[in-house]
Design an enzyme around this catalytic site. Structure first.
Site, PDB file in Angstrom:
ATOM      1  N   HIS A  38       0.832  -1.210   0.000  1.00 13.09           N
ATOM      2  CA  HIS A  38       0.000   0.000   0.000  1.00 13.09           C
ATOM      3  C   HIS A  38       0.860   1.250   0.000  1.00 13.09           C
ATOM      4  O   HIS A  38       1.960   1.262   0.546  1.00 13.09           O
ATOM      5  CB  HIS A  38      -0.905   0.020   1.236  1.00 13.09           C
ATOM      6  N   GLU A 105      -6.664  -0.321  -5.772  1.00 15.09           N
ATOM      7  CA  GLU A 105      -7.620   0.608  -5.176  1.00 15.09           C
ATOM      8  C   GLU A 105      -7.159   2.035  -5.401  1.00 15.09           C
ATOM      9  O   GLU A 105      -5.955   2.330  -5.394  1.00 15.09           O
ATOM     10  CB  GLU A 105      -7.758   0.366  -3.669  1.00 15.09           C
TER      11      GLU A 105
END
Length: 320
Positions: A38, A105
């Site tokens: 991430h 995402e």
């Protein structure tokens, strides 16, 4: 026999502490490791965002565990760079590294300033990235003009055996689609009927290779503490697609999760102070045929969880 792994959550834990946890996981009996990749946490309360690829080199060197990573090539990462990262780790640690590839995402990918594409476009982009990565790992020179562009790329350092490229999916449709190109499937814990449909869709479509499952758990010696940990750290992660795909910042996730009830958190995290309940939940996943289960304790402190599961949970699962 099913492999039981430790999931290292870069969004929640400083990379030094996360490395210590991975080392301890091996000591107490975990078979493998995997980690997230991430740029941003899901909540300001989580508060970290270490760079997975730097950390993986340290984790592979500091342990003898095999490791995997869940990555989204195509926007934040150029596929040739991911191919180089995969190739280098697999060359240095033969047979100990795999990569799961997904469409990503917006919370991680918006940082490039490029428009966040529709899901169908993201799927098409991922397929192009997979083909580029496979060709580069096979030693080919690659030029490509499409949703991603590559000009005369070649990997000079490659593993003797390319590692598995696993498909990441949370829906039945995506699991079926992954069967077209992936060397295995990875998903996250969900109601058993949904997981069964995903496994069946992948296998019925010709999907090959191992089935991986990431399981979110919250454990503490007292039930109230297990619930507090889950609610504090994971209530921002309860939203199904497309919400979880399309929100852009940790502040957005915190805003929409401000009033999430505990019952909703318990639908995505196995929350209990009773280690026997955790054994029972995991046995149900085993019955679905998963080859590797990576346990993610959603708290920021990992050692007590690792000790408890290494001593009381994993031996019972292996014995049965």
């Amino acid at each position: 026999m099913t492999v039981f792994g430790f999931h290292a959550s870069h969004e929640q834990i400083h990379p030094r502490a996360l490395l210590d946890a991975a080392i301890h996981a091996e000591r107490v009996g975990f078979d493998a490791g995997m980690c997230s990749d991430h740029f941003s946490p899901w909540s300001a309360r989580q508060g970290q965002s270490g760079f997975a690829w730097s950390w993986l080199g340290s984790a592979l060197q500091a342990t003898t565990l095999p490791f995997g990573v869940v990555n989204a090539p195509g926007q934040r990462y150029h596929p040739a760079i991911i191919a180089q990262a995969i190739g280098t780790l697999a060359a240095m640690y033969p047979g100990r590294f795999w990569a799961a590839l997904g469409t990503g995402e917006a919370s991680n990918e918006h940082i490039t300033g490029d428009r966040w594409p529709r899901k169908d476009v993201r799927n098409a982009r991922l397929r192009e990235c997979v083909e580029v990565i496979r060709a580069l790992l096979a030693g080919e020179e690659v030029s490509h003009d499409g949703l991603v562009r590559v000009d005369r790329a070649r990997l000079w350092t490659r593993p003797e055996q390319p590692p598995a490229l696993i498909g990441a999916a949370v829906s039945v449709a995506t699991a079926r689609w992954c069967a077209e190109w992936a060397d295995g499937l990875i998903t996250v814990n969900a109601p058993l009927p949904h997981l069964r449909r995903m496994v069946d869709a992948y296998r019925d479509a010709g999907g090959r290779g191992p089935l991986h499952l990431q399981v979110h758990v919250s454990w503490a010696p007292e039930q109230a503490e297990a619930e507090r940990i889950a609610y504090d750290q994971w209530r921002s992660n309860v939203f199904p697609p497309p919400v979880c795909w399309d929100l852009e910042t940790a502040e957005h996730f915190d805003a929409v999760s401000a009033d999430v009830p505990m019952a909703t958190v318990e639908r995505v995290v196995n929350v209990s102070a009773d280690l026997g309940r955790h054994v029972g939940w995991l046995e149900e996943y085993l019955a679905l045929g998963f080859d590797q289960i990576a346990l993610h304790h959603v708290g920021r402190e990992q050692r007590a969880f690792l000790d408890a599961f290494g001593t009381e949970v994993l031996p019972k699962l292996r014995a049965r």
